[in-house]
Design an enzyme around this catalytic site. Sequence first.
Site, PDB file in Angstrom:
ATOM      1  N   LYS A 110     -35.354   0.683  36.738  1.00  3.92           N
ATOM      2  CA  LYS A 110     -35.205   1.129  35.412  1.00  3.92           C
ATOM      3  C   LYS A 110     -33.710   1.085  34.996  1.00  3.92           C
ATOM      4  O   LYS A 110     -33.458   0.790  33.776  1.00  3.92           O
ATOM      5  CB  LYS A 110     -35.530   2.790  35.264  1.00  3.92           C
ATOM      6  CG  LYS A 110     -36.766   2.978  35.578  1.00  3.92           C
ATOM      7  CD  LYS A 110     -37.215   4.436  35.977  1.00  3.92           C
ATOM      8  CE  LYS A 110     -38.791   4.812  36.146  1.00  3.92           C
ATOM      9  NZ  LYS A 110     -39.070   6.035  36.823  1.00  3.92           N
TER      10      LYS A 110
ATOM     11  N   TYR B 158     -33.541  12.416  38.601  1.00  2.00           N
ATOM     12  CA  TYR B 158     -34.376  13.427  38.008  1.00  2.00           C
ATOM     13  C   TYR B 158     -33.967  14.728  38.112  1.00  2.00           C
ATOM     14  O   TYR B 158     -32.881  15.169  37.882  1.00  2.00           O
ATOM     15  CB  TYR B 158     -36.004  13.076  38.697  1.00  2.00           C
ATOM     16  CG  TYR B 158     -36.040  11.817  39.037  1.00  2.00           C
ATOM     17  CD1 TYR B 158     -36.217  10.609  37.800  1.00  2.00           C
ATOM     18  CD2 TYR B 158     -36.593  11.343  40.115  1.00  2.00           C
ATOM     19  CE1 TYR B 158     -36.709   9.482  38.025  1.00  2.00           C
ATOM     20  CE2 TYR B 158     -36.920   9.994  40.414  1.00  2.00           C
ATOM     21  CZ  TYR B 158     -36.981   9.103  39.502  1.00  2.00           C
ATOM     22  OH  TYR B 158     -37.127   7.841  39.633  1.00  2.00           O
TER      23      TYR B 158
ATOM     24  N   VAL C 278     -39.683   5.234  44.589  1.00  2.00           N
ATOM     25  CA  VAL C 278     -40.697   5.995  45.226  1.00  2.00           C
ATOM     26  C   VAL C 278     -40.983   4.994  46.737  1.00  2.00           C
ATOM     27  O   VAL C 278     -41.666   5.461  47.514  1.00  2.00           O
ATOM     28  CB  VAL C 278     -41.925   6.388  44.800  1.00  2.00           C
ATOM     29  CG1 VAL C 278     -41.904   7.502  44.033  1.00  2.00           C
ATOM     30  CG2 VAL C 278     -42.578   5.148  44.045  1.00  2.00           C
TER      31      VAL C 278
ATOM     32  N   TYR D 161     -43.950  -2.937  33.134  1.00  9.27           N
ATOM     33  CA  TYR D 161     -43.409  -1.688  33.709  1.00  9.27           C
ATOM     34  C   TYR D 161     -43.784  -1.742  35.142  1.00  9.27           C
ATOM     35  O   TYR D 161     -42.935  -1.636  36.113  1.00  9.27           O
ATOM     36  CB  TYR D 161     -43.771  -0.511  32.969  1.00  9.27           C
ATOM     37  CG  TYR D 161     -43.460   0.793  34.097  1.00  9.27           C
ATOM     38  CD1 TYR D 161     -41.863   1.095  34.011  1.00  9.27           C
ATOM     39  CD2 TYR D 161     -44.253   1.448  34.570  1.00  9.27           C
ATOM     40  CE1 TYR D 161     -41.623   2.118  35.045  1.00  9.27           C
ATOM     41  CE2 TYR D 161     -43.653   2.475  35.344  1.00  9.27           C
ATOM     42  CZ  TYR D 161     -42.300   2.819  35.545  1.00  9.27           C
ATOM     43  OH  TYR D 161     -42.316   3.977  36.364  1.00  9.27           O
TER      44      TYR D 161
ATOM     45  N   SER E 207     -38.354   2.696  40.744  1.00  7.84           N
ATOM     46  CA  SER E 207     -37.821   3.021  39.558  1.00  7.84           C
ATOM     47  C   SER E 207     -36.325   2.536  39.686  1.00  7.84           C
ATOM     48  O   SER E 207     -35.442   2.887  38.656  1.00  7.84           O
ATOM     49  CB  SER E 207     -37.855   4.646  39.854  1.00  7.84           C
ATOM     50  OG  SER E 207     -38.948   5.193  39.352  1.00  7.84           O
TER      51      SER E 207
END
Length: 714
Positions: free
Chosen positions: A78, A252, A270, A200, A75
């Site tokens: 991103k 998050y 992750v 992605y 992630s």
Amino acid sequence: MDTRVPDNILASVGPIDHYLTALHGRIAGVTDGEIATYIPELAKVDPELFGIAIATVDGKVYTVGDSSYSFTIQSISKAFVYGYTLAEYGRDYVLSRIGVEPTGEAFNSIILDEVHKRPFNPMVNAGAMAAAELIKGDTPEARIATMLGALSRFAGRSLHVDESVLRSEQATGHRNRAIAYMMLNSGMIHSPPETILDIYFRQCSVRVTCADLAVMAATFANDGVNPLTGERALAREYIQDVLTVMNSCGMYNYAGQWSYEIGMPAKSGVAGGIIAVIPGQIGIGVFSPRLDAHGHSVRGVRVCREISETFGLHVFRNHTNSGAIIRRELSGAVVRSKRMRTPKERALLDERGELISLIEVQGGMFFGSTERLVRRIDALAADAEFVILDLRRVHDADQAARRLLLDLIEWLHERDRRLIFAHLSPDGPLGPLHIELIARGVADQMVFEHRDQALEWCENQLISAFTDTSDRTKFSLGQLDIFAGLPRDDLRILEGLVRPMVFEPGQTIVAEGDEANLFFVVARGTVTVQLRLKTENDSERIVRVASLGPGVSFGEMALLDGGHRSADVVADDRVVCYGFSVEELREVGQSHPRIFTTILGNMMRDFSERLRRANDEIRALRSSRAAQRRPKKRRMRAPMAAASASASAAMRFSSAWRPASTSPKRSISSGARANMSSNATLPISSAATSLWAIAVAVRRMPVKSDISPTMSPA
Ligand code: GLN
């Protein structure tokens, strides 16, 4: 537990390496958390792997532990893809497709902003997929190449996809599929979900080391320029957008707590990676696979927390000191240009020099510091007609600084005050201001290369404003200081010795090393005394030591020692000089000793006065009371307020300055201003350099006689 010695522990040198090694050792003992297994390939990782890297904005990379082990970025990608979309589509469009609100939910939450018909933010999977759809390319391969290119520019090397992690996620990423189809269903994406998912998943499967992550984070910290390659990875204007969203959403449903405690825009993945950014300073990359309940590396969070606390790096902590902007203030009554003046001019500058103020500006010019400076200049301008800003020590300036200075220039202009700049160069931090002043046709009266030239210009303005400017090019010998006190008869004898000479602009009047057999008095124009210095690479550098105008003599030391010239003297413009042969003067001295002793007496008087002045100047430069520490009580004047009120008003500049003489008596010194300095390095003072100039002398030159100076005593 794995007891391997980390990769480079033995290579650790210096205090930062030492710190990181100790930090690594401390946190390596933490074994809380679980590795991610929902992507089966990730479950194969050694949970003990642990690397830390810090990259500075000037490209130094500190590493400890498993810093060269590569893992998938997940992630963290991103943040970079979001930056890419901003650069390609602009803020407004991207905002219409992806929001910037935190969800307060996990990264893979299936909630969407139905009201605005967009995913909540680009840091959760939904938003990242919407961003992935925006990656450009004619073919799927081209789009992947675009994505890899964007990430690689941040890393400063070519990055690649880990095919086995990719396949693993493709095979199991059903929740992400669900999110993509939900978005298709509500019109938040428009292309087939599988094509978007493919990009992605690939961006998540890009392999990086934690050293790469640190460099990628440092590229954000460095306003978008990769500190290793110097290549721009993202336009400066979008950095704050990405960092803002990283700060509010990057971690998050832990983002609030993270921001509160650690205070660095950050993003986690992750696989166990985390990046954190301290704008203007460093990027941090950490890798350790065991994750907490939010999906963040347990050790990674600990490392960032410790670094933040130890070094006070919370981004909301104030690191600036706007008060340090003024290094020193000097008054034109004490500090003079290298221009040698006649006693009359010197007396005038003694009396009126207070009308010139000089501020040495230092450090970074941004809103807070420039506002202080503007306030101080405004206060000084109550008494000073000219305020010189010496910008030599300014290393950075932003648009706020430019804007405030432009507003200030106009504000002062309307009040018959002049702001003068020294060391304002087109390629310096205030380059755009320079360009603006040129465009407005005012640069030649406001911008000077060196502060000495600025000072000299201001002094000249004062002198011409306060003196009778009738013909100052003709001097009778009796008016010259060097002959002061000589009776009429003696002057007549001297008249017979004068050689009028004319020099063209740039012509060398006296060359260093030449025999000194003449001394000169400038009758018209100005001359510059200069030294030629050899630089390290054997080229020549010219240092301007002094300049001399009408009525000032040079080369008279030849009368004392008859030695050699110690510097060059060059004509600035068309110069008329009166030359005297040293030998002839000596001969006259034999028969008329009074002539010689009077001249020597005048020279000595001049020397001692210059010496006294040099001491005064040294005292002024050394003595240090910050003027702003004893602020004058005066009415509130606010260029800032006026500036904002007339923000859009066209600026009115006239290229011709109304000379100070329009109100000569208006603002004579209001008492000595405090001068400040703490650890001042001494510039070569005008008085001290005058001594240099005096030591200079003359050599043979064309003697022209097309000039007939007035030689009779007045
Ligand atoms: N590829 C992972 C996913 O989509 C990335 C998640 C993460 O790193 N937080 O599930």
